[in-house]
Design a protein around this motif. Structure first.
Motif, short mmCIF file in Angstrom:
data_model
loop_
_atom_site.label_atom_id
_atom_site.label_comp_id
_atom_site.label_asym_id
_atom_site.label_seq_id
_atom_site.Cartn_x
_atom_site.Cartn_y
_atom_site.Cartn_z
N LEU A 92 5.04 -5.37 1.62
CA LEU A 92 4.12 -6.05 0.71
C LEU A 92 3.72 -5.20 -0.50
O LEU A 92 3.28 -5.74 -1.51
N VAL A 93 3.85 -3.87 -0.40
CA VAL A 93 3.32 -2.99 -1.44
C VAL A 93 3.92 -3.24 -2.82
O VAL A 93 3.26 -3.04 -3.83
N LEU A 94 5.13 -3.74 -2.88
CA LEU A 94 5.76 -4.05 -4.17
C LEU A 94 5.40 -5.45 -4.68
O LEU A 94 5.84 -5.85 -5.75
N GLU A 95 4.62 -6.18 -3.88
CA GLU A 95 4.25 -7.55 -4.21
C GLU A 95 5.48 -8.40 -4.53
O GLU A 95 5.64 -8.93 -5.64
N PRO A 96 6.39 -8.52 -3.54
CA PRO A 96 7.65 -9.22 -3.79
C PRO A 96 7.47 -10.72 -4.03
O PRO A 96 6.51 -11.33 -3.56
N THR A 97 8.43 -11.28 -4.73
CA THR A 97 8.48 -12.71 -4.97
C THR A 97 9.04 -13.42 -3.74
O THR A 97 8.65 -14.54 -3.43
N GLN A 121 4.06 -2.37 13.50
CA GLN A 121 4.59 -3.56 12.83
C GLN A 121 3.80 -3.83 11.55
O GLN A 121 4.37 -4.18 10.52
N ARG A 122 2.51 -3.63 11.60
CA ARG A 122 1.67 -3.84 10.41
C ARG A 122 2.02 -2.84 9.31
O ARG A 122 1.96 -3.17 8.13
N VAL A 123 2.37 -1.61 9.68
CA VAL A 123 2.81 -0.62 8.68
C VAL A 123 4.09 -1.11 8.02
O VAL A 123 4.24 -1.03 6.80
N SER A 124 5.02 -1.64 8.81
CA SER A 124 6.26 -2.20 8.25
C SER A 124 5.97 -3.35 7.29
O SER A 124 6.59 -3.46 6.23
N ILE A 125 5.04 -4.19 7.68
CA ILE A 125 4.65 -5.32 6.83
C ILE A 125 4.04 -4.79 5.53
O ILE A 125 4.38 -5.25 4.43
N ALA A 126 3.15 -3.79 5.63
CA ALA A 126 2.52 -3.22 4.44
C ALA A 126 3.56 -2.61 3.51
O ALA A 126 3.47 -2.76 2.28
N GLU A 181 -4.47 -2.86 4.12
CA GLU A 181 -5.55 -3.78 4.46
C GLU A 181 -5.06 -5.22 4.48
O GLU A 181 -5.45 -5.99 5.35
N ARG A 182 -4.17 -5.56 3.57
CA ARG A 182 -3.59 -6.92 3.55
C ARG A 182 -2.79 -7.18 4.83
O ARG A 182 -2.74 -8.31 5.32
N ALA A 183 -2.19 -6.12 5.38
CA ALA A 183 -1.41 -6.26 6.61
C ALA A 183 -2.29 -6.17 7.86
O ALA A 183 -1.79 -6.25 8.98
N GLY A 184 -3.60 -5.99 7.68
CA GLY A 184 -4.51 -6.01 8.82
C GLY A 184 -4.88 -4.64 9.36
O GLY A 184 -5.49 -4.54 10.44
N ASN A 244 -1.31 3.66 -9.97
CA ASN A 244 -2.20 3.29 -8.87
C ASN A 244 -1.53 3.30 -7.49
O ASN A 244 -1.80 2.42 -6.67
N ARG A 245 -0.67 4.25 -7.23
CA ARG A 245 0.05 4.26 -5.95
C ARG A 245 -0.89 4.27 -4.74
O ARG A 245 -0.71 3.49 -3.82
N GLU A 246 -1.85 5.19 -4.73
CA GLU A 246 -2.76 5.28 -3.58
C GLU A 246 -3.54 3.98 -3.39
O GLU A 246 -3.70 3.52 -2.26
N GLU A 247 -4.00 3.41 -4.46
CA GLU A 247 -4.74 2.15 -4.40
C GLU A 247 -3.84 1.03 -3.86
O GLU A 247 -4.26 0.22 -3.03
N ARG A 248 -2.61 0.99 -4.32
CA ARG A 248 -1.66 -0.03 -3.85
C ARG A 248 -1.36 0.13 -2.36
O ARG A 248 -1.25 -0.85 -1.63
N VAL A 249 -1.22 1.38 -1.91
CA VAL A 249 -0.95 1.64 -0.50
C VAL A 249 -2.11 1.15 0.36
O VAL A 249 -1.92 0.45 1.35
#
Length: 184
Positions: free
Chosen positions: A164-169, A156-161, A132-135, A122-127
């Motif tokens: 976040l894409v790996l859903e880090p702990t 900056q939002r791209v950097s945040i995304a 969207e989570r980063a705004g 699900n790479r495309e879905e995760r991206v």
């Protein structure tokens, strides 16, 4: 009581600066982060906040002290040993003008951590979800753009995304909102 997610004890990072000089970037930083907790390092410019984050990620060489992540002392881990841990630990860099590759579209930037860590489902879905989570909504408006086509806040939002894409702990953020507008 639950085990800390991150424990940093007396962290020291020194850099050689010539024959006899040493830059004391970080001297004796200690902190504990529990699961689900937010911890902020606050200080003036040049006090070592960025170096502390880089040392925790093992991107900067630790001179002394210990870094324990999920009960494991990672202070002396090799880059190979850090690889699976970096899947769980991500850093949002301070300056998206420096951290984004101008040759990569937004999709390529956000998908890269998935590729590095071998995530194939699900790479495309995760991206799209990370954007969207980063705004950056809707993601379709941004996914095929290059960094030069974005504002500083959007970069900056791209950097945040990408973080976040790996859903880090554990998410380490080096001034993550410095480029975002006041409404955020």
């Amino acid at each position: 009581m639950t085990e800390p997610l991150l424990q940093v004890d007396d962290l020291v990072v020194h850099y050689p600066a010539g024959r006899k000089r040493v830059v004391h970037a970080v001297d004796g930083v200690s902190l504990t982060v529990a699961p689900g907790e937010f911890v902020a390092l606050v200080g003036e410019s040049g006090c070592g906040k960025t170096t502390t984050a880089q040392a925790i990620m093992r991107m900067a060489k630790v001179t002394a002290g210990t870094i324990t992540y999920r009960g494991r002392d990672i202070t002396t881990f090799s880059q190979r040993e850090m690889r699976p841990i970096r899947h769980e630990m991500q850093l949002i860099f301070q300056d998206p003008y420096e951290s984004l590759d101008p040759r990569f579209r937004v999709r390529d930037t956000v998908i890269e951590p998935l590729q590095i860590h071998g995530v194939t489902d699900n790479r495309e879905e995760r991206v799209r979800a990370a954007l969207e989570r980063a705004g950056l909504t809707p993601a379709e408006l941004y996914i095929d753009r290059y960094p030069h086509e974005l504002s500083g806040g959007q970069r900056q939002r791209v950097s945040i995304a990408a973080s976040l894409v790996l859903e880090p702990t554990l998410l380490l953020a080096d001034e993550p909102v410095s480029m975002l507008d006041v409404s955020v």
